[in-house]
Design an enzyme around this catalytic site. Sequence first.
Site, PDB file in Angstrom:
ATOM      1  N   CYS A  57      43.243  41.364  58.321  1.00 14.22           N
ATOM      2  CA  CYS A  57      42.345  42.759  57.832  1.00 14.22           C
ATOM      3  C   CYS A  57      41.806  43.602  59.034  1.00 14.22           C
ATOM      4  CB  CYS A  57      41.548  42.165  57.088  1.00 14.22           C
ATOM      5  SG  CYS A  57      42.351  41.444  55.468  1.00 14.22           S
TER       6      CYS A  57
ATOM      7  N   HIS B 170      36.627  47.802  55.731  1.00 11.94           N
ATOM      8  CA  HIS B 170      38.080  47.326  55.183  1.00 11.94           C
ATOM      9  C   HIS B 170      37.771  47.125  53.890  1.00 11.94           C
ATOM     10  CE1 HIS B 170      41.214  44.702  54.161  1.00 11.94           C
ATOM     11  NE2 HIS B 170      40.490  43.649  53.883  1.00 11.94           N
TER      12      HIS B 170
ATOM     13  N   ASN C 139      43.525  45.497  48.014  1.00 11.64           N
ATOM     14  CA  ASN C 139      43.396  45.212  49.609  1.00 11.64           C
ATOM     15  C   ASN C 139      44.558  45.130  50.116  1.00 11.64           C
ATOM     16  OD1 ASN C 139      43.189  43.849  52.057  1.00 11.64           O
ATOM     17  ND2 ASN C 139      41.749  42.101  51.227  1.00 11.64           N
TER      18      ASN C 139
HETATM   19  N1  COA Z   1      41.927  36.401  36.389  1.00 12.79           N
HETATM   20  C1  COA Z   1      41.307  35.405  35.494  1.00 12.79           C
HETATM   21  N2  COA Z   1      40.621  34.395  35.804  1.00 12.79           N
HETATM   22  C2  COA Z   1      40.629  34.165  37.239  1.00 12.79           C
HETATM   23  C3  COA Z   1      41.335  34.793  38.299  1.00 12.79           C
HETATM   24  C4  COA Z   1      41.979  35.964  37.708  1.00 12.79           C
HETATM   25  N3  COA Z   1      42.788  36.705  38.736  1.00 12.79           N
HETATM   26  N4  COA Z   1      41.335  34.165  39.388  1.00 12.79           N
HETATM   27  C5  COA Z   1      40.659  33.142  39.150  1.00 12.79           C
HETATM   28  N5  COA Z   1      40.074  33.086  37.982  1.00 12.79           N
HETATM   29  C6  COA Z   1      39.284  31.988  37.479  1.00 12.79           C
HETATM   30  C7  COA Z   1      39.041  30.853  38.099  1.00 12.79           C
HETATM   31  O1  COA Z   1      40.118  30.037  37.931  1.00 12.79           O
HETATM   32  C8  COA Z   1      37.920  30.178  37.606  1.00 12.79           C
HETATM   33  O2  COA Z   1      37.950  29.813  36.488  1.00 12.79           O
HETATM   34  P1  COA Z   1      37.372  28.298  36.092  1.00 12.79           P
HETATM   35  O3  COA Z   1      35.820  28.639  35.788  1.00 12.79           O
HETATM   36  O4  COA Z   1      37.795  28.118  34.575  1.00 12.79           O
HETATM   37  O5  COA Z   1      37.595  27.341  37.207  1.00 12.79           O
HETATM   38  C9  COA Z   1      37.065  31.424  37.158  1.00 12.79           C
HETATM   39  O6  COA Z   1      37.887  32.729  37.314  1.00 12.79           O
HETATM   40  C10 COA Z   1      35.879  31.812  38.531  1.00 12.79           C
HETATM   41  O7  COA Z   1      36.558  31.761  39.608  1.00 12.79           O
HETATM   42  P2  COA Z   1      35.742  31.875  40.930  1.00 12.79           P
HETATM   43  O8  COA Z   1      36.717  31.627  42.038  1.00 12.79           O
HETATM   44  O9  COA Z   1      34.323  30.904  40.889  1.00 12.79           O
HETATM   45  O10 COA Z   1      35.344  33.402  40.984  1.00 12.79           O
HETATM   46  P3  COA Z   1      34.434  34.271  41.909  1.00 12.79           P
HETATM   47  O11 COA Z   1      33.329  34.731  41.126  1.00 12.79           O
HETATM   48  O12 COA Z   1      34.052  33.460  43.183  1.00 12.79           O
HETATM   49  O13 COA Z   1      35.512  35.345  42.371  1.00 12.79           O
HETATM   50  C11 COA Z   1      36.915  36.040  43.865  1.00 12.79           C
HETATM   51  C12 COA Z   1      36.705  35.284  42.833  1.00 12.79           C
HETATM   52  C13 COA Z   1      38.189  35.785  44.670  1.00 12.79           C
HETATM   53  C14 COA Z   1      37.003  37.515  42.995  1.00 12.79           C
HETATM   54  C15 COA Z   1      35.711  36.206  44.813  1.00 12.79           C
HETATM   55  O14 COA Z   1      35.455  34.950  45.338  1.00 12.79           O
HETATM   56  C16 COA Z   1      35.922  37.102  45.973  1.00 12.79           C
HETATM   57  O15 COA Z   1      35.843  38.199  45.846  1.00 12.79           O
HETATM   58  N6  COA Z   1      36.008  36.664  47.250  1.00 12.79           N
HETATM   59  C17 COA Z   1      36.438  37.548  48.278  1.00 12.79           C
HETATM   60  C18 COA Z   1      37.961  37.742  48.188  1.00 12.79           C
HETATM   61  C19 COA Z   1      38.350  38.741  49.191  1.00 12.79           C
HETATM   62  O16 COA Z   1      37.808  39.896  49.373  1.00 12.79           O
HETATM   63  N7  COA Z   1      39.440  38.204  49.903  1.00 12.79           N
HETATM   64  C20 COA Z   1      40.002  39.147  51.059  1.00 12.79           C
HETATM   65  C21 COA Z   1      39.495  39.105  52.333  1.00 12.79           C
HETATM   66  S1  COA Z   1      39.993  39.966  53.210  1.00 12.79           S
END
Ligand code: COA
Length: 330
Positions: free
Chosen positions: A113, A257, A287
């Site tokens: 990124c 980004h 993204n």
């Molecule tokens: N749809 C539905 N549910 C989903 C899912 C999706 N696409 N992806 C994950 N889940 C579920 C998980 O399995 C988890 O279920 P569980 O509670 O039964 O185990 C639940 O949603 C919560 O997951 P969690 O990982 O705790 O969610 P979160 O609030 O941390 O959000 C992200 C996940 C990925 C959106 C968040 O961590 C994030 O934005 N991280 C940064 C990602 C990013 O920007 N990456 C690129 C950087 S360059």
Amino acid sequence: MIKTKIAGVGYYVPEQVITNQDLEQQMDTSNEWIVKRSGIEERRWVRDGICTSDLAFEASKKAMKAAKVSSEDIDLVIVGTITSDYFFPGVSAQLQDRLNLHHIGAFDVKAACSAFIYALSIGDQFIRTGVCSTILIVGAEVQSKFLNISTEGRDMTVLFGDGSGAAILQKSDDESGILSTHLHCQGANIKDLWMEAPGSAENCQMTNIKLEEGRHFPLMNGREVFRNAIVRFPEVIQESLDASGLTLDDVNLIIPHQANLRISQAVAKRLGVGMDKVFSNIHKYGNTTAASIPIALCEAVEEKKISKGDVVVLASFGAGFTWASAAIRW
Ligand code: COA
């Protein structure tokens, strides 16, 4: 002091729109979950037969047109991508050929990124030292072909899109130009956002075991990425301002980004600026990794959110972990 200006920008995204509702048909996810967690409503994914070099080519042609330069003018090509058409060589070599450029230097930057800002920073050095006069820099990705499009891979798959953006760098003849660039990396976190195979760490061959274990799919520790991103973005933005003797009041637009709307909102809050100062188009494209900043920059220009003389700060965070910034007087 010689400064490098961005003489023209261009972007290209594939025409196929994939909505959150489309993804609901392919995995256990929901529009509500995706919008709430990321702000993404749709993204572009290429159709079969289209690859990263195709997107890079289209964006490059537009940037060259905007900057009024021809193939003969360009003396270096730098492409940021983690999704090259082939394992090697890089997309930059294909671009050199397709644009009919001289036998100039061409190389890829694999800083995920942050790759567009890394490319901008490298290009800036070549312009300021007088080694090059016109440089093409590109960020381009086709990520849809690498994703695990199933419930198992849903945490990553819903976030990522395909696209490309390009810029032409030249020597500035007035006060405008790149004021400073800042590049960082924290390799201890590589496994928090990575794609393990194919690679030389073990036997390079894609064995059945690797495929069965899904080691050829990108993986992410979303929480760790989020936690680091909301600290590094404000830090590196401030670093660029300090280096240029500017304050946030001098900044007209921050182009982060496009990782996640919640990250951008947290960054704005930490910096104490309103979201009107922080560009966002993540709802349309998701993204797009190396392509996200140049696409956003192009749209900000198109939407007249940037005027001559404005101060624009680009900032990135992503796999590596890498993070970077660039302060630019437009
Ligand atoms: N749809 C539905 N549910 C989903 C899912 C999706 N696409 N992806 C994950 N889940 C579920 C998980 O399995 C988890 O279920 P569980 O509670 O039964 O185990 C639940 O949603 C919560 O997951 P969690 O990982 O705790 O969610 P979160 O609030 O941390 O959000 C992200 C996940 C990925 C959106 C968040 O961590 C994030 O934005 N991280 C940064 C990602 C990013 O920007 N990456 C690129 C950087 S360059």
